[in-house]
Motif scaffolding. Structure first.
Motif, PDB file in Angstrom:
ATOM      1  N   ASP A 193     -66.839   8.195   4.445  1.00  0.00           N
ATOM      2  CA  ASP A 193     -65.560   8.739   4.920  1.00  0.00           C
ATOM      3  C   ASP A 193     -65.766  10.040   5.685  1.00  0.00           C
ATOM      4  O   ASP A 193     -65.153  10.279   6.730  1.00  0.00           O
ATOM      5  CB  ASP A 193     -64.614   8.985   3.728  1.00  0.00           C
ATOM      6  N   GLU A 194     -66.644  10.877   5.156  1.00  0.00           N
ATOM      7  CA  GLU A 194     -66.911  12.176   5.772  1.00  0.00           C
ATOM      8  C   GLU A 194     -67.516  12.000   7.169  1.00  0.00           C
ATOM      9  O   GLU A 194     -67.063  12.599   8.145  1.00  0.00           O
ATOM     10  CB  GLU A 194     -67.875  12.943   4.861  1.00  0.00           C
ATOM     11  N   ALA A 195     -68.530  11.134   7.245  1.00  0.00           N
ATOM     12  CA  ALA A 195     -69.181  10.890   8.540  1.00  0.00           C
ATOM     13  C   ALA A 195     -68.206  10.236   9.522  1.00  0.00           C
ATOM     14  O   ALA A 195     -68.188  10.564  10.710  1.00  0.00           O
ATOM     15  CB  ALA A 195     -70.410  10.007   8.363  1.00  0.00           C
ATOM     16  N   ALA A 196     -67.380   9.332   8.999  1.00  0.00           N
ATOM     17  CA  ALA A 196     -66.413   8.649   9.864  1.00  0.00           C
ATOM     18  C   ALA A 196     -65.422   9.649  10.440  1.00  0.00           C
ATOM     19  O   ALA A 196     -65.054   9.575  11.612  1.00  0.00           O
ATOM     20  CB  ALA A 196     -65.688   7.557   9.085  1.00  0.00           C
ATOM     21  N   ALA A 197     -65.016  10.603   9.608  1.00  0.00           N
ATOM     22  CA  ALA A 197     -64.081  11.624  10.077  1.00  0.00           C
ATOM     23  C   ALA A 197     -64.730  12.455  11.180  1.00  0.00           C
ATOM     24  O   ALA A 197     -64.105  12.779  12.195  1.00  0.00           O
ATOM     25  CB  ALA A 197     -63.648  12.513   8.910  1.00  0.00           C
ATOM     26  N   MET A 198     -65.997  12.769  10.990  1.00  0.00           N
ATOM     27  CA  MET A 198     -66.709  13.601  11.965  1.00  0.00           C
ATOM     28  C   MET A 198     -66.801  12.887  13.311  1.00  0.00           C
ATOM     29  O   MET A 198     -66.754  13.493  14.378  1.00  0.00           O
ATOM     30  CB  MET A 198     -68.110  13.916  11.457  1.00  0.00           C
ATOM     31  N   LEU A 199     -66.909  11.560  13.277  1.00  0.00           N
ATOM     32  CA  LEU A 199     -67.118  10.793  14.506  1.00  0.00           C
ATOM     33  C   LEU A 199     -65.847  10.101  14.996  1.00  0.00           C
ATOM     34  O   LEU A 199     -65.886   9.335  15.957  1.00  0.00           O
ATOM     35  CB  LEU A 199     -68.196   9.726  14.275  1.00  0.00           C
ATOM     36  N   GLY A 200     -64.719  10.351  14.305  1.00  0.00           N
ATOM     37  CA  GLY A 200     -63.475   9.717  14.730  1.00  0.00           C
ATOM     38  C   GLY A 200     -63.467   8.216  14.500  1.00  0.00           C
ATOM     39  O   GLY A 200     -62.923   7.451  15.299  1.00  0.00           O
ATOM     40  N   LEU A 201     -64.077   7.780  13.401  1.00  0.00           N
ATOM     41  CA  LEU A 201     -64.166   6.337  13.131  1.00  0.00           C
ATOM     42  C   LEU A 201     -63.285   5.902  11.965  1.00  0.00           C
ATOM     43  O   LEU A 201     -63.300   4.729  11.586  1.00  0.00           O
ATOM     44  CB  LEU A 201     -65.619   5.955  12.801  1.00  0.00           C
ATOM     45  N   THR A 202     -62.524   6.847  11.412  1.00  0.00           N
ATOM     46  CA  THR A 202     -61.774   6.554  10.191  1.00  0.00           C
ATOM     47  C   THR A 202     -60.912   5.306  10.303  1.00  0.00           C
ATOM     48  O   THR A 202     -60.862   4.494   9.391  1.00  0.00           O
ATOM     49  CB  THR A 202     -60.905   7.771   9.829  1.00  0.00           C
ATOM     50  N   GLU A 203     -60.273   5.137  11.466  1.00  0.00           N
ATOM     51  CA  GLU A 203     -59.372   3.997  11.648  1.00  0.00           C
ATOM     52  C   GLU A 203     -60.118   2.670  11.748  1.00  0.00           C
ATOM     53  O   GLU A 203     -59.522   1.609  11.639  1.00  0.00           O
ATOM     54  CB  GLU A 203     -58.555   4.174  12.936  1.00  0.00           C
ATOM     55  N   LEU A 204     -61.411   2.756  12.029  1.00  0.00           N
ATOM     56  CA  LEU A 204     -62.156   1.533  12.369  1.00  0.00           C
ATOM     57  C   LEU A 204     -63.035   1.029  11.231  1.00  0.00           C
ATOM     58  O   LEU A 204     -63.773   0.060  11.397  1.00  0.00           O
ATOM     59  CB  LEU A 204     -63.049   1.804  13.590  1.00  0.00           C
ATOM     60  N   LEU A 205     -62.943   1.678  10.071  1.00  0.00           N
ATOM     61  CA  LEU A 205     -63.913   1.393   9.005  1.00  0.00           C
ATOM     62  C   LEU A 205     -63.925  -0.055   8.535  1.00  0.00           C
ATOM     63  O   LEU A 205     -64.937  -0.543   8.043  1.00  0.00           O
ATOM     64  CB  LEU A 205     -63.666   2.318   7.803  1.00  0.00           C
ATOM     65  N   ASP A 206     -62.800  -0.753   8.674  1.00  0.00           N
ATOM     66  CA  ASP A 206     -62.745  -2.132   8.179  1.00  0.00           C
ATOM     67  C   ASP A 206     -63.002  -3.168   9.269  1.00  0.00           C
ATOM     68  O   ASP A 206     -62.982  -4.359   9.017  1.00  0.00           O
ATOM     69  CB  ASP A 206     -61.387  -2.401   7.518  1.00  0.00           C
ATOM     70  N   ARG A 207     -63.257  -2.692  10.481  1.00  0.00           N
ATOM     71  CA  ARG A 207     -63.494  -3.633  11.575  1.00  0.00           C
ATOM     72  C   ARG A 207     -64.935  -4.129  11.558  1.00  0.00           C
ATOM     73  O   ARG A 207     -65.837  -3.453  11.094  1.00  0.00           O
ATOM     74  CB  ARG A 207     -63.262  -2.937  12.926  1.00  0.00           C
ATOM     75  N   LYS A 208     -65.109  -5.310  12.158  1.00  0.00           N
ATOM     76  CA  LYS A 208     -66.463  -5.834  12.361  1.00  0.00           C
ATOM     77  C   LYS A 208     -66.985  -5.309  13.700  1.00  0.00           C
ATOM     78  O   LYS A 208     -66.196  -5.075  14.620  1.00  0.00           O
ATOM     79  CB  LYS A 208     -66.430  -7.370  12.386  1.00  0.00           C
ATOM     80  N   PRO A 209     -68.307  -5.162  13.840  1.00  0.00           N
ATOM     81  CA  PRO A 209     -68.861  -4.621  15.092  1.00  0.00           C
ATOM     82  C   PRO A 209     -68.352  -5.310  16.348  1.00  0.00           C
ATOM     83  O   PRO A 209     -68.129  -4.668  17.366  1.00  0.00           O
ATOM     84  CB  PRO A 209     -70.366  -4.850  14.924  1.00  0.00           C
ATOM     85  N   ARG A 210     -68.144  -6.639  16.291  1.00  0.00           N
ATOM     86  CA  ARG A 210     -67.738  -7.337  17.512  1.00  0.00           C
ATOM     87  C   ARG A 210     -66.335  -6.958  17.960  1.00  0.00           C
ATOM     88  O   ARG A 210     -65.947  -7.249  19.078  1.00  0.00           O
ATOM     89  CB  ARG A 210     -67.837  -8.842  17.335  1.00  0.00           C
ATOM     90  N   GLN A 211     -65.575  -6.313  17.050  1.00  0.00           N
ATOM     91  CA  GLN A 211     -64.218  -5.892  17.423  1.00  0.00           C
ATOM     92  C   GLN A 211     -64.203  -4.494  18.026  1.00  0.00           C
ATOM     93  O   GLN A 211     -63.133  -3.942  18.250  1.00  0.00           O
ATOM     94  CB  GLN A 211     -63.315  -5.924  16.184  1.00  0.00           C
ATOM     95  N   LEU A 212     -65.384  -3.915  18.242  1.00  0.00           N
ATOM     96  CA  LEU A 212     -65.437  -2.542  18.741  1.00  0.00           C
ATOM     97  C   LEU A 212     -65.899  -2.501  20.191  1.00  0.00           C
ATOM     98  O   LEU A 212     -66.623  -3.390  20.644  1.00  0.00           O
ATOM     99  CB  LEU A 212     -66.422  -1.732  17.892  1.00  0.00           C
ATOM    100  N   SER A 213     -65.508  -1.450  20.898  1.00  0.00           N
ATOM    101  CA  SER A 213     -65.999  -1.234  22.256  1.00  0.00           C
ATOM    102  C   SER A 213     -67.406  -0.649  22.184  1.00  0.00           C
ATOM    103  O   SER A 213     -67.863  -0.238  21.121  1.00  0.00           O
ATOM    104  CB  SER A 213     -65.079  -0.261  22.979  1.00  0.00           C
ATOM    105  N   GLY A 214     -68.061  -0.612  23.336  1.00  0.00           N
ATOM    106  CA  GLY A 214     -69.420  -0.079  23.388  1.00  0.00           C
ATOM    107  C   GLY A 214     -69.519   1.331  22.831  1.00  0.00           C
ATOM    108  O   GLY A 214     -70.409   1.645  22.051  1.00  0.00           O
ATOM    109  N   GLY A 215     -68.582   2.180  23.223  1.00  0.00           N
ATOM    110  CA  GLY A 215     -68.610   3.567  22.766  1.00  0.00           C
ATOM    111  C   GLY A 215     -68.404   3.659  21.266  1.00  0.00           C
ATOM    112  O   GLY A 215     -69.055   4.462  20.588  1.00  0.00           O
TER     113      GLY A 215
END
Lengths: 357, 285
Positions: free
Chosen positions: A117-139
């Motif tokens: 959670d801490e690392a996700a917050a630092m990188l702005g990934l909190t909203e995406l934690l439950d997504r699979k990699p294929r649902q993400l953009s390159g960035g």
């Protein structure tokens, strides 16, 4: 959490006999961001993979945090690596990807959750934690790969061209982001790239590799201002430095139809009457000043804020590149008189390519 | 105009394929719910006037040799043959998947002495027709009391089908990026942990496809079990069906019912795994 990465006379010879890395020694200082840069096939990725333990070392020694790891498997090296194509685990959600290393290390679940959670917050990934990699953009994938590396809190970071799959705008953005995160974690980082702009903008120090041999190691400014040889001079800087073979006569260099009166340099005396390689950075031209060259403009590119002019100096096969201000008044097909900043000339030996002091 | 003509050609071709492959099944189903008399009727009746499940009843419930018209349908033989087929398919496939996945990974990723030669030999065995080795195979199994046993058949199936499975999975391993495994090695995995936790999930669509191919191959295998079995100990449904063909008369409804029942498990499997495979292919990034 500040360690070092050090390579001592590390070499790698592949089974086919190719010497990919030749007697490479360098040390990444505590908290330092060191960029290993060179053209493709120069051995930089092989060097990084040896530090990671993914490629066996032919000879030499690798230490991480003063511990010899040369023969250890990757999992015992206490490192994290970010790959060019992100290498995410496709079947796990972002949270699983980021927490995988901690899970393997036997960290309790609650602790894994907290650190992810801490690392996700630092990188702005909190909203995406439950997504699979294929649902993400390159960035976003790139961020997850970063996140996976930092939650481990490793002794050292290794990054293999992590930005080369991103588009230009995102690449610039992520450059800043990686630096920001690395400063915060303060772990020594070895970063591999073929992009000299990345090397110059990101590295505390830059190591330039060519054909497996270390050419120069120094801060971006040192390397820019004092390249040790023709290769480094041509590789660093964009547009590249103009490298012109000229004949030295007394205190003047002649090439094509031009003649430049050179300032006194101790090293040049030995080259009187012989050829030298003259280096001029594109930005060291000006429309006014001393030491002028008579040139013909072949082509002009406008970058908006400035111009890049490609000029004919009368020597076949040599085109001079100059960065000029917008109102420099150069026109395609017209002759132009450009001054050169004589204090900023570079000289190289035409045979060895080494810089002349 | 040409596009309409082309579409008609395509439609006819597709119809032909469908009729070719589905037709016999429909005839089989129709026959299985007919009586022997209707089957023999002239002119041919494609759809029975009085559909009956008698043939299924005889087959599954057992005995009534009179109604079966000379065909021997002892109680439990058919179900036993189906369960033999299921057991042989499932166990052989399970063993083949374990062995072949590991072998494919080793051949595809690890550098070891004679790796290339071993793979070539393994794949080369696929060229050898089973008929060539069937006599020595029979002798070896006989020497070890493995004739007419499910164990013996499983050994033969594993030996003959694992090269194909290994080859199919090997090509998949070669196409798979190595980085996720390498990331796992750095993330704290030993080689086998990376294999179990990262490689196998990555290969799951290929493994599912290979599983389907192997199950269907074993289920449809005829010659090997015909030669290597003699009793209900190990006889699979493909061999058992031939028992319903009599020397002088054949009870076609029972024969057809046996065929229809033998078709159901692989058809269901193909349906389920097909969905899984396409789902995975569509979802893979």
């Amino acid at each position: 959490m500040s360690g070092t990465i050090s390579l001592e006379s590390v070499s790698k010879r592949f089974p086919g006999g190719v010497l990919a890395v030749d007697d490479l020694s360098l040390e990444v200082e505590p908290g330092e961001f060191l960029v290993l840069v060179g053209p493709s096939g120069c051995g930089k990725t092989t060097a990084l993979r040896m530090v990671a333990g993914l490629e066996p070392v032919t000879s030499g020694q690798i230490r991480i945090n003063d511990r010899v790891v040369t023969r250890l498997p990757p999992r015992h090296r206490d490192i994290a690596m970010v790959f060019q194509n992100y290498a995410l685990y496709a079947h796990m959600p972002v949270r699983g990807n980021m927490g995988f290393g901690l899970k393997m290390a036997g960290v309790p679940k609650g602790e894994i959750r907290r650190r992810v959670d801490e690392a996700a917050a630092m990188l702005g990934l909190t909203e995406l934690l439950d997504r699979k990699p294929r649902q993400l953009s390159g960035g976003q994938r790139q961020r997850v790969a970063m996140g996976r590396a930092i939650v481990r809190e490793p002794s050292a970071f290794l990054m293999d061209e992590p930005l080369s799959n991103l588009d230009a705008k995102l690449r610039v953005e992520m450059r800043g982001e990686i630096i920001r995160v690395q400063r915060r974690i303060a772990a020594p980082t070895l970063y591999v790239t073929h992009d000299q702009t990345e090397a110059m903008t990101m590295g505390d120090r830059v190591a330039i590799l060519r054909d497996g041999v270390l050419q120069q190691l120094g801060t971006p400014d040192e390397i820019y201002d004092h390249p040790v040889n023709v290769f480094v001079a041509g590789f660093i800087g964009s547009p590249s430095m103009n490298l012109i073979t000229a004949t030295l006569e007394g205190s003047a260099a002649t090439f094509g139809g031009s003649r430049l009166d050179l300032p006194r340099r101790a090293g040049l005396a030995a080259y009187d009457g012989r050829q030298i390689v003259l280096g001029i950075r594109p930005e060291d031209f000006d429309t006014a000043g001393a030491g002028a060259l008579e040139l013909t403009t072949n082509r002009v590119e406008s970058l908006g804020s400035e111009l890049v002019a490609y000029l004919d100096c009368g020597q076949p096969g040599v085109e001079i590149t100059a960065r000029l201000e917008r109102r420099a008044g150069v026109e395609e097909g017209r002759p132009v008189r450009l001054a050169v900043d004589l204090d900023r000339l570079y000289f190289f030996d035409p045979e060895s390519g080494a810089a002349i002091a | 105009m040409t596009s309409i003509g082309w579409r008609i050609v395509k439609l006819v071709a597709i119809l032909a394929i469908v009729v070719w492959s589905v037709g016999p099944i429909l005839i089989g189903i129709s026959t299985s719910v007919s009586t022997q008399r209707e089957v023999n009727a002239v002119p041919t009746r494609w759809v029975p006037e009085e559909p009956t499940l008698n043939a299924y009843h005889d087959l599954l419930g057992g005995t009534s040799s009179q109604r079966a018209g000379g065909t021997v349908t002892e109680k439990g033989t058919f179900t036993r043959s189906i369960s033999n087929s299921a057991f042989l398919s499932v166990v052989s496939t399970a063993i083949i998947l374990v062995v072949s996945t590991m072998a494919a990974y080793a051949f595809g990723r690890l550098r070891f002495r004679f790796g290339g030669a071993l793979l070539a030999i393994l794949v080369g065995t696929m060229i050898v027709p089973i008929f060539v080795v069937v006599i020595s195979l029979f002798k070896i199994l006989a020497d070890h009391q493995l004739i007419d046993s499910r164990r013996g058949l499983i050994m033969v199936f594993v030996a003959t089908l694992s090269p194909l499975a290994t080859w199919l999975l090997y090509t998949q391993v070669r196409e798979m990026p190595a980085e996720p495994e390498e990331a796992a090695l750095i993330d704290g995995c030993a080689r086998w942990q990376a294999f179990v936790r990262i490689v196998i999930p990555q290969m799951s669509s290929g493994i599912a496809a290979v599983a389907a191919i192997i199950v269907l191959s074993v289920w449809g295998e005829f010659l090997i079990p015909l030669l290597l079995t003699s009793t209900m100990n190990a006889k699979p449904v493909t061999v058992q069906i031939t028992e319903y063909v009599g020397k002088y008369t054949t009870n076609y409804p029972i024969l057809a019912a046996a065929g229809v029942l033998a078709l159901i498990p692989p058809a269901l499997l193909a349906l389920v795994l097909n969905r899984r495979i396409t789902g995975m292919l569509a979802g893979s990034s």
